[in-house]
Design a protein around this motif. Structure first.
Motif, PDB file in Angstrom:
ATOM      1  N   GLU A 313     -10.210  -8.367   2.199  1.00 18.53           N
ATOM      2  CA  GLU A 313      -8.570  -8.030   2.210  1.00 18.53           C
ATOM      3  C   GLU A 313      -8.076  -7.943   3.583  1.00 18.53           C
ATOM      4  O   GLU A 313      -7.016  -8.500   3.560  1.00 18.53           O
ATOM      5  N   THR A 314      -8.866  -7.748   4.479  1.00 17.68           N
ATOM      6  CA  THR A 314      -8.371  -7.976   6.123  1.00 17.68           C
ATOM      7  C   THR A 314      -7.995  -9.182   6.165  1.00 17.68           C
ATOM      8  O   THR A 314      -6.914  -9.648   6.857  1.00 17.68           O
ATOM      9  N   LYS A 317      -4.769 -10.504   4.548  1.00 15.79           N
ATOM     10  CA  LYS A 317      -3.690 -10.130   5.249  1.00 15.79           C
ATOM     11  C   LYS A 317      -3.122 -11.041   6.027  1.00 15.79           C
ATOM     12  O   LYS A 317      -1.925 -11.446   6.157  1.00 15.79           O
ATOM     13  N   ARG A 320      -2.069 -14.284   4.488  1.00 17.09           N
ATOM     14  CA  ARG A 320      -0.707 -14.274   3.894  1.00 17.09           C
ATOM     15  C   ARG A 320       0.492 -14.240   4.989  1.00 17.09           C
ATOM     16  O   ARG A 320       1.303 -14.979   4.857  1.00 17.09           O
ATOM     17  N   LYS A 321       0.078 -13.917   6.212  1.00 21.93           N
ATOM     18  CA  LYS A 321       1.167 -13.733   7.302  1.00 21.93           C
ATOM     19  C   LYS A 321       1.131 -15.100   7.877  1.00 21.93           C
ATOM     20  O   LYS A 321       2.484 -15.598   7.947  1.00 21.93           O
TER      21      LYS A 321
END
Length: 591
Positions: A313-314, A317, A320-321
């Motif tokens: 999940e890290t 992120k 996604r950015k």
């Protein structure tokens, strides 16, 4: 207010939110908004005009439109309010099918969108026994225009008659006849009541997350198909502003203009979007290219609800950015959900778009079930990759002993129009026999494995599920369309329409010469060998009896117009088989 009939939806919207952009269509380069109140006012004008034309309860009025537009929806409500039925017709079907449908339903009036559709209707007009008049939405010389009815309906003296007609319409009354495109034979007229469709809208709508009154939708799938039509009623129920795309060709531009928060898709469209994004990634260089494919790899391992753990999940992120945010920007920047139907969605697409924060909620249903039987929903753990969600409320599903999915509920059709024998074949003991094979897992998620009628046995007695194999094979960028064959033969094989656009990119990238025409490309040994590599790689996902042992390439682009595909982009298997019977013989005569 209590919604029991389809024309109640805009009145419900008016009661809650008189939104200024209920329906929005582009005319001459400008988006023209129709408010909820104007929508209703114009629908009532149409109803008054239809009464002046002598339209009776249960008369059939056909609408054939090449694109989704405000006029379609106004006509829909205007027709239904007087107790008549709206018969939507696919614009791309043959003139022979136009003639059959218009005569079979005994259409009194026909509304067309443009000159091309009008030409097709005019060529068969003398063969139409019941048709009184044709009206067009566009301004066309020597054709009556729908605005004449708006003008005729300005006289409000018979509005009380309209109200009487509305009050006489019961939820059990027939609302529409939708002629399924079918893969062979005559189209079947599916009779859907107001209750069928209204119940489906109300029972499936909680699965789609909306900010009531602020969400924006872009509509481009054919409204003549019950999937998009029900989606539009759901939008109206939630006071979503509906923008109608100009065409598939202008879809990308329209997305950037409208910046939708939601739209519905079919898997083939998502495949093309993903392929386009992937192709741009291959053109990158250096660290940008490495980051792009790192994000892709991450996305293809996505699991919902943080199931992959903290470290995944890290990384997500960051992806996604850096990467996925650009994908989202390319689709307008505001998209937060897509709804997919019509055919099976590849799980890699479900994963990658969810990773990019544009989740695709895949559902399942048929025209005969109005259409939704089940649909995924991110809320309350209702999203499962590889499944078509949980069955919606008030609908019951059971799996027959042979694996066929059976459905019972208020959404199940009244029957096939003028065909009691066929109706009785598919409606048994209150259940509709879907013709699809599936299973329900322990958590209540429905999974579809194949079409019952499309499964076949090899001569060795092994069952082959062609859709499952085709879906995997289309993951190759070299394969645009594929049809698995081999009923009664010793092995499965396939007809393949290569992705000619991608092959030309591949040709440039590797400095090859594979031919200028499609015919030259499909006979080039390098192309054949490269596609064989793709087949070999993807074959590893299957048991030995399921592997594609031989294939033949076709030079034609498989399309709706050429007869390979239905209007919802499904394979017309019998027609494709007939077109390529020489290739079939070539494959199996030497085995």
């Amino acid at each position: 207010m209590n919604i029991t009939r389809l024309f109640d939806f805009p009145y419900y919207q008016l009661e809650k939110n008189n939104i200024p952009a209920a329906l929005v269509t582009k005319y001459n380069g400008e988006w023209i908004k129709t408010s909820t109140q104007e929508y209703i006012d114009k629908a009532n004008a149409i109803s008054r005009a239809l009464l002046q034309l002598g339209v009776q309860k249960n008369d059939k009025i056909a609408i054939i439109s090449s694109n989704n537009r405000t006029e379609w929806n106004i006509m829909d409500i205007g027709v239904l309010q007087v107790g008549a039925q709206n018969v939507p017709i696919y614009p791309t079907i043959s003139e022979i099918d136009y003639e059959y449908i218009l005569n079979h339903c005994e259409a009194k009036y026909c509304f067309v969108s443009d000159e091309e559709v009008l030409r097709k209707v005019n060529r068969i007009k003398n063969n139409l026994s019941f048709l009184k008049e044709v009206y067009s939405f566009n301004t066309i010389e020597n054709c009556k225009n729908w605005k004449e009815l708006l003008e005729l309906g300005k006289d409000t003296s018979n509005q009380n008659d309209v109200e009487d007609r509305k009050n006489q319409v019961s939820s059990e009354d027939l609302a529409t006849i939708i002629y399924t495109s079918g893969t062979t034979g005559r189209p079947k007229g599916v009779m859907l009541s107001h209750r069928n469709i209204v119940s489906n809208v109300l029972d499936s709508s909680p699965r789609i997350p909306f900010d009531e009154g602020t969400s924006v939708a872009l509509s481009f799938l054919p409204i003549c198909h019950i999937f998009e039509r029900v989606i539009l009623y759901i939008y109206q129920y939630y006071s979503v502003s509906i923008y109608f795309a100009e065409s598939i060709e202008k879809l990308s531009d329209n997305i950037k203009e409208v910046k939708p928060t939601v739209f519905s898709v079919v898997p083939r469209l998502l495949e093309k979007v993903y392929d386009k994004i992937y192709a741009k990634g291959t053109e990158l260089t250096g660290i940008k290219k490495k980051l792009f494919f790192w994000a892709i790899d991450l996305g293809l391992r996505y699991e919902p609800y943080g199931a992959n753990g903290f470290w995944y999940e890290t990384q997500l992120k960051v992806a996604r950015k850096l990467i996925f945010s650009k994908w989202k920007e390319g689709l307008g920047g505001n998209l937060n959900v897509m709804v997919s139907g019509s055919a099976a969605l590849q799980t890699r697409l479900t994963r990658i778009f969810a990773a990019a924060e544009m989740p695709v909620m895949e559902g399942y249903g048929l025209t005969e079930t109005s259409p939704v039987i089940s649909v995924n929903c991110y809320k309350n753990g209702g999203f499962r990759i590889g499944a078509v969600g949980k069955v919606i409320q008030n609908v019951e599903v059971k799996i027959a002993t042979d694996g066929e999915i059976l459905c019972k509920g208020p959404n199940v059709m009244m029957g096939y129009y003028k065909d009691e024998i066929l109706t009785n074949e598919v409606l048994k003991d209150g259940y509709f026999l879907t013709g699809d094979i599936g299973k329900i897992d322990s958590d209540g998620f429905l999974k579809i494995t194949d079409r019952k009628k499309e499964m076949f046995k090899t001569s060795g007695g092994k069952y082959i599920a062609p859709q499952m194999i085709e879906n995997i094979m289309k993951q190759s960028r070299f394969i645009e369309q594929i049809m698995v064959i081999g009923d009664g033969e010793k092995m499965p094989a396939a007809f393949i329409q290569p992705s000619f656009d991608f092959i030309r990119e591949w040709e440039k990238l590797h400095g090859l010469e594979v031919g200028k025409t499609n015919e030259e490309i499909i006979s080039n040994p390098k192309v054949i060998a490269r596609i064989q590599e793709e087949i070999n790689f993807l074959n590893e996902k299957f048991g030995n009896w399921e592997k594609i042992k031989r294939f033949e390439l076709t030079p034609e682009v498989w399309s709706i117009d050429s007869g390979h595909l239905t209007p919802t982009l499904k394979l017309k298997r019998k027609i494709v088989m007939e077109k390529y019977k020489n290739l079939y013989s070539k494959i199996y005569s030497s085995t």
